[in-house]
Design a protein around this motif. Structure first.
Motif, mmCIF file in Angstrom:
data_model
loop_
_atom_site.group_PDB
_atom_site.id
_atom_site.type_symbol
_atom_site.label_atom_id
_atom_site.label_comp_id
_atom_site.label_asym_id
_atom_site.label_seq_id
_atom_site.Cartn_x
_atom_site.Cartn_y
_atom_site.Cartn_z
ATOM 1 N N ASN A 125 0.844 -1.194 0.000
ATOM 2 C CA ASN A 125 0.000 0.000 0.000
ATOM 3 C C ASN A 125 0.883 1.249 0.000
ATOM 4 O OD1 ASN A 125 -1.690 2.192 0.670
ATOM 5 N ND2 ASN A 125 -3.066 0.879 1.835
ATOM 6 N N PRO A 126 0.845 2.083 -1.057
ATOM 7 C CA PRO A 126 1.725 3.251 -1.115
ATOM 8 C C PRO A 126 1.443 4.277 -0.028
ATOM 9 C CG PRO A 126 0.112 3.324 -2.888
ATOM 10 C CD PRO A 126 -0.007 1.971 -2.265
ATOM 11 N N VAL A 127 0.202 4.364 0.436
ATOM 12 C CA VAL A 127 -0.127 5.305 1.508
ATOM 13 C C VAL A 127 0.538 4.862 2.807
ATOM 14 C CG1 VAL A 127 -1.987 6.360 2.836
ATOM 15 C CG2 VAL A 127 -2.306 5.899 0.394
ATOM 16 N N GLU A 128 0.454 3.567 3.085
ATOM 17 C CA GLU A 128 1.117 3.036 4.280
ATOM 18 C C GLU A 128 2.634 3.170 4.154
ATOM 19 O OE1 GLU A 128 1.199 -1.034 7.046
ATOM 20 O OE2 GLU A 128 0.058 -0.994 5.160
ATOM 21 N N ARG A 129 3.157 2.904 2.964
ATOM 22 C CA ARG A 129 4.598 3.032 2.743
ATOM 23 C C ARG A 129 5.059 4.467 2.952
ATOM 24 N NH1 ARG A 129 4.566 0.697 -1.744
ATOM 25 N NH2 ARG A 129 4.743 2.420 -3.209
ATOM 26 N N ILE A 144 0.163 15.482 1.963
ATOM 27 C CA ILE A 144 -0.382 15.778 3.288
ATOM 28 C C ILE A 144 0.477 16.842 3.970
ATOM 29 C CG2 ILE A 144 -0.791 14.856 5.612
ATOM 30 C CD1 ILE A 144 -1.509 12.203 4.317
ATOM 31 N N SER A 145 -0.193 17.846 4.519
ATOM 32 C CA SER A 145 0.472 18.869 5.321
ATOM 33 C C SER A 145 0.032 18.711 6.768
ATOM 34 C CB SER A 145 0.114 20.273 4.810
ATOM 35 O OG SER A 145 0.778 21.270 5.548
ATOM 36 N N ILE A 146 0.952 18.893 7.696
ATOM 37 C CA ILE A 146 0.604 18.850 9.124
ATOM 38 C C ILE A 146 0.175 20.254 9.528
ATOM 39 C CG2 ILE A 146 1.374 18.297 11.455
ATOM 40 C CD1 ILE A 146 1.417 15.917 9.505
ATOM 41 N N PRO A 147 -1.095 20.480 9.837
ATOM 42 C CA PRO A 147 -1.552 21.841 10.157
ATOM 43 C C PRO A 147 -0.892 22.395 11.415
ATOM 44 C CG PRO A 147 -3.410 20.369 9.735
ATOM 45 C CD PRO A 147 -2.191 19.507 9.874
ATOM 46 N N PHE A 148 -0.512 23.642 11.359
ATOM 47 C CA PHE A 148 0.064 24.305 12.524
ATOM 48 C C PHE A 148 -0.908 24.283 13.702
ATOM 49 C CE2 PHE A 148 0.608 28.497 14.759
ATOM 50 C CZ PHE A 148 1.725 28.125 15.502
ATOM 51 N N SER A 149 -2.206 24.344 13.392
ATOM 52 C CA SER A 149 -3.221 24.357 14.454
ATOM 53 C C SER A 149 -3.249 23.062 15.253
ATOM 54 C CB SER A 149 -4.605 24.621 13.856
ATOM 55 O OG SER A 149 -4.957 23.598 12.933
ATOM 56 N N ILE A 173 -2.981 10.440 8.570
ATOM 57 C CA ILE A 173 -4.115 10.204 7.685
ATOM 58 C C ILE A 173 -5.253 11.176 7.998
ATOM 59 C CG2 ILE A 173 -5.849 8.532 6.926
ATOM 60 C CD1 ILE A 173 -2.963 8.014 5.951
ATOM 61 N N ASP A 174 -5.415 11.503 9.267
ATOM 62 C CA ASP A 174 -6.459 12.434 9.661
ATOM 63 C C ASP A 174 -6.187 13.857 9.153
ATOM 64 O OD1 ASP A 174 -8.971 12.730 11.074
ATOM 65 O OD2 ASP A 174 -7.874 13.928 12.552
ATOM 66 N N CYS A 175 -4.932 14.134 8.785
ATOM 67 C CA CYS A 175 -4.557 15.452 8.259
ATOM 68 C C CYS A 175 -4.696 15.535 6.743
ATOM 69 C CB CYS A 175 -3.103 15.774 8.648
ATOM 70 S SG CYS A 175 -2.859 16.085 10.414
ATOM 71 N N ARG A 176 -5.236 14.502 6.121
ATOM 72 C CA ARG A 176 -5.374 14.501 4.671
ATOM 73 C C ARG A 176 -6.239 15.680 4.212
ATOM 74 N NH1 ARG A 176 -8.979 11.458 7.036
ATOM 75 N NH2 ARG A 176 -11.128 11.370 6.249
ATOM 76 N N PRO A 177 -5.995 16.189 3.009
ATOM 77 C CA PRO A 177 -6.815 17.283 2.484
ATOM 78 C C PRO A 177 -8.262 16.845 2.276
ATOM 79 C CG PRO A 177 -4.789 17.058 1.224
ATOM 80 C CD PRO A 177 -4.899 15.848 2.093
ATOM 81 N N GLU A 178 -9.178 17.753 2.380
ATOM 82 C CA GLU A 178 -10.584 17.444 2.125
ATOM 83 C C GLU A 178 -10.822 17.427 0.619
ATOM 84 O OE1 GLU A 178 -13.009 20.188 4.191
ATOM 85 O OE2 GLU A 178 -12.367 19.543 6.181
#
Length: 283
Positions: free
Chosen positions: A204-208, A246-251, A277-282
């Motif tokens: 799985n490339p996302v897991e990798r 994926i970007s890690i939000p400063f908030s 994964i929870d930080c994925r873009p909408e």
């Protein structure tokens, strides 16, 4: 040399979680058959079934690149803010347009510009098909993202004349010591190659991609800029396979720091992967 900097692990925002062992090794109940291989080859383990990998939407690579390009300023600002950089998002946008923003230190401006340059470089490498998951690409990105902060930027610890590094202050959880803290880092190349072999076996490339971020972050291959470089590599893997960067939000920096401590102190990457994964873009 400790990493991260002003907003990183070791800040007094971290509150120790009760009941968690601080052994810097995977907890015994985490070590199933797959996790034992992970721990042996990567130095940490995770429960893949606990991470919702399928929430990352698959798309054509050009679309992933276009979405990344449209969000470039946000990626740069989040990354800079996580390092304690005082630039605001509108100021980052202004700087990326080639207009100097007054009232900031030169060091802060150079950091933002370096993040922008490395982000654009990653975009171009994925676009022209030259992105690969290897040391050459990682070194190239590191040399662009952290030339003003890292000793011997673009090279692993121990490859030049400087020795040491690889320690991370975890506050109440103690200190994490990566490979090479005492011997100067001569074993880092072999450690990296061994890790890449295992990572390549993850279908799985996302897991990798998430595993690579944890791998580069925990092992501290560079004197500084490890999270920034690992995030670029993670996003290169994601976009090359047709997924959003994926970007890690400063908030969410406090959550990020807490999950980093679990990775460093418990060698358990599961909470950090869930957070990523929870930080994925909408959309």
């Amino acid at each position: 040399m400790s990493e991260p900097s002003r907003w990183g692990v070791g800040s007094n925002q971290y509150k120790k979680r009760p009941g968690r062992p601080r052994t810097h090794e995977p907890a015994p109940d985490l070590l199933g058959a797959a996790a034992k291989d992970q721990a042996q080859e990567l130095g940490f383990a995770w429960d893949s079934s606990a991470v919702p990998w399928d929430q990352m939407t698959e798309m054509e690579v050009p679309r992933a690149l276009a979405r990344f390009e449209s969000q470039l300023a946000g990626h740069v600002w989040d990354a800079a803010a996580l390092e304690g950089n005082p630039y605001t998002l509108p100021e980052v946008r202004t700087l990326l347009e080639g207009v100097t923003v007054g009232g900031h230190r030169l060091d802060d401006e150079m950091q933002v510009l370096a993040l922008a340059s490395s982000t654009r470089l990653l975009h171009d490498m994925v676009k022209d098909g030259t992105f690969r998951t290897d040391k050459e690409v990682s070194d190239r990105l590191h040399g662009v993202v952290a030339p003003h902060e890292a000793i011997e930027a673009g090279h692993f610890r121990g490859e030049g004349s400087v020795r040491g590094g690889g320690t991370v202050n975890l506050g109440e959880a103690g200190t994490s010591y990566a490979t090479g803290c005492e011997d100067g880092g001569e074993e880092l190349g072999a450690e990296y190659d061994r890790g890449l072999v295992y990572l390549s076996s993850i279908e799985n490339p996302v897991e990798r991609a998430a595993a690579y971020f944890c791998f580069g972050t925990r092992h501290q291959f560079y004197f500084d800029g490890n999270k920034r470089t690992s995030r670029l590599m993670m996003n290169g893997i994601l976009m090359s396979s047709g997924h959003d960067a994926i970007s890690i939000p400063f908030s969410r920096r406090l959550e990020f720091n807490q999950e980093l401590i679990v990775l460093y102190a418990d060698a358990d990457a599961t909470p950090l992967m869930q957070f990523i994964i929870d930080c994925r873009p909408e959309g």
